[in-house]
Design an enzyme around this catalytic site. Structure first.
Site, PDB file in Angstrom:
ATOM      1  N   ASP A  87      40.186  44.143  44.487  1.00 16.80           N
ATOM      2  CA  ASP A  87      41.030  43.123  43.380  1.00 16.80           C
ATOM      3  C   ASP A  87      41.395  43.527  42.145  1.00 16.80           C
ATOM      4  OD1 ASP A  87      37.969  43.592  42.757  1.00 16.80           O
ATOM      5  OD2 ASP A  87      37.999  42.196  41.616  1.00 16.80           O
ATOM      6  N   GLU A 182      35.138  43.107  42.315  1.00 16.07           N
ATOM      7  CA  GLU A 182      34.498  43.871  41.327  1.00 16.07           C
ATOM      8  C   GLU A 182      34.919  43.158  39.924  1.00 16.07           C
ATOM      9  OE1 GLU A 182      34.231  47.215  38.367  1.00 16.07           O
ATOM     10  OE2 GLU A 182      35.985  45.932  38.985  1.00 16.07           O
TER      11      GLU A 182
HETATM   12 ZN   LIG Z   1      38.321  48.870  38.227  1.00 22.76          ZN
END
Ligand SMILES: [Zn+2]
Length: 419
Positions: A87, A182
């Site tokens: 992401d 993340e």
């Molecule tokens: Zn990163």
């Protein structure tokens, strides 16, 4: 001689950054956005086609795969893991990324063609001075680049590709993973450490070439709540107790030399960042950060004392301070596994880099994994200016990151790991 990978790390990177994988704050499901599946599923296909083993994807968009070792199995050659996230930051759009290659960079500021007000200056980016002759990869100025962390994804894919095509490179068993969400901090909870199966791992999610991190700071969140007494203001005389005054008093007591806007490097801070003010109840959230856990205790005591004194200065106001542990400095665990850093420093040197240790003013997926039993330092990717339109990386950044990973698995096969 090593056989080159089936696709160069730069070409891989340029393909991956064009896929929009932005995650979304506040979503309750993992992944937070469906579009992360697009890249994750593509990686599954590519891992299979380049010859990785045991390729699988979880219901939460976590991709896992292996490369079996080609040295005799031994407890001294543990399963080593590599992790990158698919992401990109919710802060800046990641749709329609148009990477721009500034070939054979000869110095000077870089004006981004899609928005000439976006200029990557030498003054603000001293690393540019070390990149003469390199091919610098930026955006057109209208999006982020997503080098964070598609550089890590491309480097790990190149590692797998290189190992499969070069059986003469000796290495132990390898596990790789690509994770979702993340950037919003929630994805890693859905990462299955046992399923991954590594004894030690590295997140490949750092910045400047050569930078290795085995330290994050330790983090707590204090919630300070002042309570007063609300009545109709027309009949408030002698009865109303306005908690807002104690709340304001507390904020003016914050130590000026201990704030995010006045500290850097290894100096921690206290940071009031979100709250609400009301006669009956006023509340403020305060981040507490320090690399040293004793210093973090000092900061917590300070907040408790200031809150108590602020309430005491306003008769009738009561105060409550709640403190939660967010995460701990991973060094508390990694200090017992010094070979993890020693090996990656040696790998970077073999790739012709000058490695250096860099504490992270934040938490990483690796710091959370470290405390879940998977010790996990962080490795550079060559990227700069994460989460912004001036994000950049370079051909050398990508190539040297991939090369370092190939050296690293060989060093584990040569030297093993103290357990
Ligand atoms: Zn990163």
């Amino acid at each position: 001689m090593t056989n080159p990978p089936s696709e160069s790390v730069v070409d891989r990177f340029l393909r991956y950054v064009k896929i929009d994988t932005q995650s979304q704050d506040g979503a309750t499901a993992t992944p937070s956005t469906d579009k992360q599946w697009t890249l994750a599923r593509m990686l599954v296909e590519e891992l299979r086609s380049i010859g990785a083993s045991n390729v699988r994807i979880s219901d939460h968009c976590m991709v896992y795969a292996n490369v079996p070792g080609n040295v005799p199995a031994s407890p001294d050659v543990p399963v080593i893991g590599f992790i990158a996230h698919v992401d990109t930051s919710p802060a800046v759009t990641g749709a329609n990324v148009k990477p721009v290659i500034h070939a054979n960079y000869q110095g000077g500021d870089l004006v981004l063609p899609g928005d000439p007000s976006q200029v990557i200056t030498v003054a603000q980016n001293p690393a540019l001075a070390t990149m003469i002759g390199d091919d610098i990869i930026t955006t057109d100025g209208t999006t982020l680049l997503g080098s964070d962390d598609k550089a890590g994804v491309a480097a790990i894919m190149t590692l797998v590709d290189t190992l499969v095509r070069n059986p003469q490179i000796k290495h132990g068993p390898i596990a790789v993973a690509f994770t979702a969400d993340e950037e919003i901090g929630s994805g890693i909870e859905k990462f299955d450490v046992a399923e991954f199966g590594a004894r030690f791992a590295y997140t490949v999610d750092g910045e400047r070439l050569g930078g290795v991190s085995d330290e994050t700071w330790s983090a707590r969140l204090a919630t300070v709540t002042f309570r007063g007494k609300s009545v109709h203001p027309g009949t408030a005389k002698g009865v109303m107790v306005n908690s807002i005054y104690a709340f304001a008093h507390f904020l003016t007591q914050m130590p000026r030399d201990m704030l995010p806007e006045t500290t850097e490097a290894r100096i921690g801070f206290v940071h009031p960042y979100l709250g609400s003010a009301d006669v009956e109840e006023s509340t403020i959230k305060v981040l507490l950060r320090d690399f040293d856990i004793r210093e973090l205790d000092v900061k917590e005591r300070l907040i408790r004392e200031l809150a108590g004194a602020s309430a005491a200065a306003h008769p009738g106001v009561s105060v409550q301070v709640e403190v939660k542990e967010n995460y701990l400095n991973m060094k508390e665990v990694l200090k017992d596994h010094p070979h993890l850093v020693e090996h990656v420093m040696e790998a970077a040197r073999r790739a012709g880099l000058e490695p250096f240790l860099e504490p992270i003013r934040g938490g990483t997926d690796g710091s959370r994994l470290t405390f879940r039993g998977l010790p996990c330092p962080n490795i550079f990717t060559g990227g700069h200016n994460f989460h912004g339109k001036q994000e950049f990386n370079s051909r050398r950044g990508l190539e040297k990151t991939a090369e370092t990973l190939v050296h690293l698995v060989q060093i584990f096969a040569e030297r093993g790991a103290a357990r």
